[in-house]
Design a protein around this motif. Sequence first.
Motif, PDB file in Angstrom:
ATOM      1  N   SER A  48      37.995 -91.270 -21.113  1.00  0.00           N
ATOM      2  CA  SER A  48      38.073 -92.476 -21.920  1.00  0.00           C
ATOM      3  C   SER A  48      37.821 -92.100 -23.375  1.00  0.00           C
ATOM      4  O   SER A  48      37.199 -91.074 -23.653  1.00  0.00           O
ATOM      5  CB  SER A  48      37.018 -93.484 -21.437  1.00  0.00           C
ATOM      6  N   SER A  95      28.838-101.303 -11.743  1.00  0.00           N
ATOM      7  CA  SER A  95      29.544-101.915 -12.865  1.00  0.00           C
ATOM      8  C   SER A  95      28.843-101.713 -14.208  1.00  0.00           C
ATOM      9  O   SER A  95      28.319-102.645 -14.793  1.00  0.00           O
ATOM     10  CB  SER A  95      29.748-103.404 -12.593  1.00  0.00           C
ATOM     11  N   TYR A  96      28.824-100.476 -14.676  1.00  0.00           N
ATOM     12  CA  TYR A  96      28.196-100.156 -15.949  1.00  0.00           C
ATOM     13  C   TYR A  96      29.167 -99.388 -16.841  1.00  0.00           C
ATOM     14  O   TYR A  96      30.185 -98.896 -16.386  1.00  0.00           O
ATOM     15  CB  TYR A  96      26.912 -99.334 -15.738  1.00  0.00           C
ATOM     16  N   ARG A  97      28.824 -99.315 -18.117  1.00  0.00           N
ATOM     17  CA  ARG A  97      29.598 -98.560 -19.101  1.00  0.00           C
ATOM     18  C   ARG A  97      28.657 -97.590 -19.799  1.00  0.00           C
ATOM     19  O   ARG A  97      27.441 -97.761 -19.759  1.00  0.00           O
ATOM     20  CB  ARG A  97      30.242 -99.504 -20.108  1.00  0.00           C
ATOM     21  N   TYR A  99      27.762 -95.071 -23.394  1.00  0.00           N
ATOM     22  CA  TYR A  99      27.904 -94.998 -24.840  1.00  0.00           C
ATOM     23  C   TYR A  99      27.396 -93.647 -25.314  1.00  0.00           C
ATOM     24  O   TYR A  99      26.649 -92.956 -24.612  1.00  0.00           O
ATOM     25  CB  TYR A  99      27.124 -96.119 -25.529  1.00  0.00           C
ATOM     26  N   LEU A 108      31.002 -97.197 -27.826  1.00  0.00           N
ATOM     27  CA  LEU A 108      30.851 -97.828 -26.517  1.00  0.00           C
ATOM     28  C   LEU A 108      32.173 -97.688 -25.772  1.00  0.00           C
ATOM     29  O   LEU A 108      33.190 -98.230 -26.212  1.00  0.00           O
ATOM     30  CB  LEU A 108      30.487 -99.303 -26.671  1.00  0.00           C
ATOM     31  N   PHE A 109      32.160 -96.992 -24.641  1.00  0.00           N
ATOM     32  CA  PHE A 109      33.396 -96.731 -23.907  1.00  0.00           C
ATOM     33  C   PHE A 109      33.765 -97.929 -23.035  1.00  0.00           C
ATOM     34  O   PHE A 109      32.897 -98.521 -22.384  1.00  0.00           O
ATOM     35  CB  PHE A 109      33.241 -95.467 -23.057  1.00  0.00           C
ATOM     36  N   PRO A 110      35.055 -98.301 -23.014  1.00  0.00           N
ATOM     37  CA  PRO A 110      35.486 -99.503 -22.291  1.00  0.00           C
ATOM     38  C   PRO A 110      35.577 -99.309 -20.780  1.00  0.00           C
ATOM     39  O   PRO A 110      35.558-100.285 -20.038  1.00  0.00           O
ATOM     40  CB  PRO A 110      36.871 -99.788 -22.873  1.00  0.00           C
ATOM     41  N   GLU A 111      35.667 -98.084 -20.318  1.00  0.00           N
ATOM     42  CA  GLU A 111      35.802 -97.796 -18.885  1.00  0.00           C
ATOM     43  C   GLU A 111      34.544 -98.247 -18.130  1.00  0.00           C
ATOM     44  O   GLU A 111      33.424 -97.974 -18.557  1.00  0.00           O
ATOM     45  CB  GLU A 111      36.006 -96.297 -18.692  1.00  0.00           C
ATOM     46  N   THR A 112      34.728 -98.941 -16.999  1.00  0.00           N
ATOM     47  CA  THR A 112      33.606 -99.387 -16.172  1.00  0.00           C
ATOM     48  C   THR A 112      33.439 -98.420 -15.003  1.00  0.00           C
ATOM     49  O   THR A 112      34.418 -98.007 -14.379  1.00  0.00           O
ATOM     50  CB  THR A 112      33.864-100.809 -15.635  1.00  0.00           C
ATOM     51  N   ASN A 134      23.690 -95.806 -20.940  1.00  0.00           N
ATOM     52  CA  ASN A 134      24.571 -96.837 -20.396  1.00  0.00           C
ATOM     53  C   ASN A 134      24.267 -98.196 -21.012  1.00  0.00           C
ATOM     54  O   ASN A 134      23.209 -98.421 -21.564  1.00  0.00           O
ATOM     55  CB  ASN A 134      24.433 -96.901 -18.867  1.00  0.00           C
TER      56      ASN A 134
END
Length: 135
Positions: A48, A95-97, A99, A108-112, A134
């Motif tokens: 990502s 369900s986290y992202r 950074y 902040l990366f958009p991929e979950t 995260n």
Amino acid sequence: MTFLRNAAVAAAVTVTAVAGLAATAGADPAHNAAEAHAVGTDGQSKNSTAGVTQVPPNTPVQPASSSADRDVAAKCWNGRTDGGRKAFTTCNGTSYRVYVDCTDGHHLFPETFSGQWDFRLTCPEGTHADWGGNW
């Protein structure tokens, strides 16, 4: 004959200059983006990219290896940097992202992600990694 040779050289210089500008212009967005490479416990991998992002107010952000007990969707550990552009961490949750904080700001990366993943977070060229985690 000299005129045609000079015209051909001028055309070649112009094409080279324009091609060089196009390549440089195409590279600019990538130059300012951070990259995330993640490998899951099942061997799956994801990549990502993220530009500098303003962290939304009241966003629960957990630094890797944080002793803070926050109510977030994941826990991260093994946080470290290489002293240069890279930060590393392992996270597990639902369900986290992720950074990375670079010297140019938050990315902040958009991929979950769900489950356990090992992350290599790379800051843009000309910056270095301060930390990651995260959100």
